[in-house]
Write an enzyme that holds these catalytic residues in place. Sequence first.
Site, PDB file in Angstrom:
ATOM      1  N   ASP A  20       0.869  -1.181   0.000  1.00 45.98           N
ATOM      2  CA  ASP A  20       0.000   0.000   0.000  1.00 45.98           C
ATOM      3  C   ASP A  20       0.910   1.237   0.000  1.00 45.98           C
ATOM      4  OD1 ASP A  20      -3.252   0.336   0.912  1.00 45.98           O
ATOM      5  OD2 ASP A  20      -2.016   2.141   1.058  1.00 45.98           O
ATOM      6  N   VAL A  47       1.095   1.523  -6.741  1.00 51.02           N
ATOM      7  CA  VAL A  47       0.695   0.555  -7.776  1.00 51.02           C
ATOM      8  C   VAL A  47       0.748   1.119  -9.193  1.00 51.02           C
ATOM      9  CG1 VAL A  47      -0.729  -0.935  -6.305  1.00 51.02           C
ATOM     10  CG2 VAL A  47      -1.771   1.067  -7.409  1.00 51.02           C
ATOM     11  N   TYR A 138     -14.766   6.629 -12.654  1.00 47.83           N
ATOM     12  CA  TYR A 138     -14.725   5.437 -11.807  1.00 47.83           C
ATOM     13  C   TYR A 138     -15.397   4.267 -12.532  1.00 47.83           C
ATOM     14  CZ  TYR A 138     -15.097   2.514  -7.614  1.00 47.83           C
ATOM     15  OH  TYR A 138     -14.985   1.480  -6.710  1.00 47.83           O
ATOM     16  N   LYS A 142     -13.632   0.797 -13.725  1.00 48.79           N
ATOM     17  CA  LYS A 142     -14.013  -0.507 -13.188  1.00 48.79           C
ATOM     18  C   LYS A 142     -14.547  -1.426 -14.291  1.00 48.79           C
ATOM     19  CE  LYS A 142     -12.724   0.092  -8.934  1.00 48.79           C
ATOM     20  NZ  LYS A 142     -11.633  -0.718  -8.370  1.00 48.79           N
ATOM     21  N   THR A 176     -15.597   4.809   2.131  1.00 42.19           N
ATOM     22  CA  THR A 176     -17.015   5.183   2.161  1.00 42.19           C
ATOM     23  C   THR A 176     -17.472   5.721   3.516  1.00 42.19           C
ATOM     24  OG1 THR A 176     -17.470   2.883   2.690  1.00 42.19           O
ATOM     25  CG2 THR A 176     -17.737   3.518   0.383  1.00 42.19           C
TER      26      THR A 176
HETATM   27  N1  LIG Z   1     -15.922   0.523  -0.373  1.00 48.26           N
HETATM   28  C1  LIG Z   1     -16.780   0.287  -1.341  1.00 48.26           C
HETATM   29  O1  LIG Z   1     -18.007   0.483  -1.181  1.00 48.26           O
HETATM   30  C2  LIG Z   1     -16.309  -0.244  -2.662  1.00 48.26           C
HETATM   31  C3  LIG Z   1     -17.276  -0.638  -3.598  1.00 48.26           C
HETATM   32  C4  LIG Z   1     -16.883  -1.161  -4.814  1.00 48.26           C
HETATM   33  C5  LIG Z   1     -15.537  -1.320  -5.104  1.00 48.26           C
HETATM   34  N2  LIG Z   1     -14.600  -0.923  -4.202  1.00 48.26           N
HETATM   35  C6  LIG Z   1     -13.194  -1.128  -4.576  1.00 48.26           C
HETATM   36  O2  LIG Z   1     -12.567  -1.934  -3.601  1.00 48.26           O
HETATM   37  C7  LIG Z   1     -11.161  -1.634  -3.541  1.00 48.26           C
HETATM   38  C8  LIG Z   1     -10.778  -1.361  -2.096  1.00 48.26           C
HETATM   39  O3  LIG Z   1     -11.489  -0.217  -1.670  1.00 48.26           O
HETATM   40  P1  LIG Z   1     -11.727   0.172  -0.136  1.00 48.26           P
HETATM   41  O4  LIG Z   1     -13.166   0.450   0.003  1.00 48.26           O
HETATM   42  O5  LIG Z   1     -11.061  -0.814   0.762  1.00 48.26           O
HETATM   43  O6  LIG Z   1     -10.984   1.578  -0.138  1.00 48.26           O
HETATM   44  P2  LIG Z   1      -9.876   2.195   0.854  1.00 48.26           P
HETATM   45  O7  LIG Z   1      -9.756   3.614   0.443  1.00 48.26           O
HETATM   46  O8  LIG Z   1     -10.199   1.846   2.242  1.00 48.26           O
HETATM   47  O9  LIG Z   1      -8.601   1.376   0.416  1.00 48.26           O
HETATM   48  C9  LIG Z   1      -7.919   1.604  -0.786  1.00 48.26           C
HETATM   49  C10 LIG Z   1      -6.444   1.470  -0.506  1.00 48.26           C
HETATM   50  O10 LIG Z   1      -5.754   1.699  -1.738  1.00 48.26           O
HETATM   51  C11 LIG Z   1      -4.585   2.412  -1.410  1.00 48.26           C
HETATM   52  N3  LIG Z   1      -4.081   3.120  -2.572  1.00 48.26           N
HETATM   53  C12 LIG Z   1      -4.626   4.189  -3.208  1.00 48.26           C
HETATM   54  N4  LIG Z   1      -3.825   4.589  -4.204  1.00 48.26           N
HETATM   55  C13 LIG Z   1      -2.757   3.752  -4.206  1.00 48.26           C
HETATM   56  C14 LIG Z   1      -1.580   3.661  -4.974  1.00 48.26           C
HETATM   57  N5  LIG Z   1      -1.332   4.511  -5.990  1.00 48.26           N
HETATM   58  N6  LIG Z   1      -0.696   2.679  -4.697  1.00 48.26           N
HETATM   59  C15 LIG Z   1      -0.922   1.814  -3.691  1.00 48.26           C
HETATM   60  N7  LIG Z   1      -2.007   1.854  -2.908  1.00 48.26           N
HETATM   61  C16 LIG Z   1      -2.915   2.821  -3.162  1.00 48.26           C
HETATM   62  C17 LIG Z   1      -4.991   3.366  -0.286  1.00 48.26           C
HETATM   63  O11 LIG Z   1      -3.877   3.806   0.434  1.00 48.26           O
HETATM   64  C18 LIG Z   1      -5.939   2.493   0.520  1.00 48.26           C
HETATM   65  O12 LIG Z   1      -5.281   1.835   1.571  1.00 48.26           O
HETATM   66  C19 LIG Z   1     -10.968  -0.438  -4.476  1.00 48.26           C
HETATM   67  O13 LIG Z   1     -10.478  -0.904  -5.717  1.00 48.26           O
HETATM   68  C20 LIG Z   1     -12.365   0.136  -4.624  1.00 48.26           C
HETATM   69  O14 LIG Z   1     -12.547   0.823  -5.841  1.00 48.26           O
HETATM   70  C21 LIG Z   1     -14.960  -0.374  -2.995  1.00 48.26           C
END
Ligand SMILES: NC(=O)c1ccc[n+]([C@@H]2O[C@H](COP(=O)([O-])OP(=O)(O)OC[C@H]3O[C@@H](n4cnc5c(N)ncnc54)[C@H](O)[C@@H]3O)[C@@H](O)[C@H]2O)c1
Length: 233
Positions: A20, A47, A138, A142, A176
């Site tokens: 991360d 990433v 977004y 996706k 969220t």
């Molecule tokens: N939370 C939701 O409702 C939801 C719904 C659908 C999809 N998602 C997807 O699930 C995945 C995880 O999301 P989450 O809800 O745990 O979000 P989050 O923000 O809690 O976690 C995302 C993580 O990605 C890391 N990150 C961001 N940019 C980065 C980079 N350039 N390099 C390395 N790490 C990086 C952040 O530091 C963070 O720890 C994401 O791909 C998100 O789009 C989330």
Amino acid sequence: MGRADALLFAKEGAKVAITDLQEDKIKDVAKEIEAAGGEAIGFKHNVTSEEDWIRVVKETVEKFGKIDILVNNAGISNATPFMDLTVENWEKTMSINVTSIFLGQKYVIPHMIEAGGGSIVNISSIAGLTGGSGTGPYTASKGAVRMLTKATAVDFARHNIRANSVHPGFIETPMTVDMFKDEKMHQWFQSQTPLPRLGKAEDIAKGVLFLASDESSYITGVELPIDGGYYAK
Ligand SMILES: NC(=O)c1ccc[n+]([C@@H]2O[C@H](COP(=O)([O-])OP(=O)(O)OC[C@H]3O[C@@H](n4cnc5c(N)ncnc54)[C@H](O)[C@@H]3O)[C@@H](O)[C@H]2O)c1
């Protein structure tokens, strides 16, 4: 979600490399895994950086001997109204949500081929299945994750490498938390979700584990919504 995935994978006996941008969080998760008797290493990793992927993959293989599972989870949301979007803003979302997966696959797949196979799980979203208001970049990113996953599944099936995408619904995570804190917003998200609660990171981790494991050995190129029924409507 990445934390929940790492904890569940370690509980199931996987050696986990956690990456991360947030170094303190990686360390906390690695400590949690080790305290529970598991094995983990953490890397600060952007990433979107090819150099970072090369380093992280090399050091993981040096430490654990092989890589047979890749979970591409990092992502950002982007709710900029369409006409306010700039090229820079658009490209940032594409880079973190999509280019990251291209890079991860590019550098991990050779090790999977060497190991005789592997499983790739790419985290998309319900936004990768259906359109929503005010989420153009977004949703586009996706959707790209979903289709890149299918192309990968077809390209590498002969190497016994599977690739599937997971499509979370409304899940309570740091991404969220602010939206869900607002009672009206919470009610709206719940009204869109047939099951009577919003999702938790652990709900997603169980699906990711299934697709990563041999329990899904004949499943490739599919999308798994984990969304409390959102996409069924
Ligand atoms: N939370 C939701 O409702 C939801 C719904 C659908 C999809 N998602 C997807 O699930 C995945 C995880 O999301 P989450 O809800 O745990 O979000 P989050 O923000 O809690 O976690 C995302 C993580 O990605 C890391 N990150 C961001 N940019 C980065 C980079 N350039 N390099 C390395 N790490 C990086 C952040 O530091 C963070 O720890 C994401 O791909 C998100 O789009 C989330």
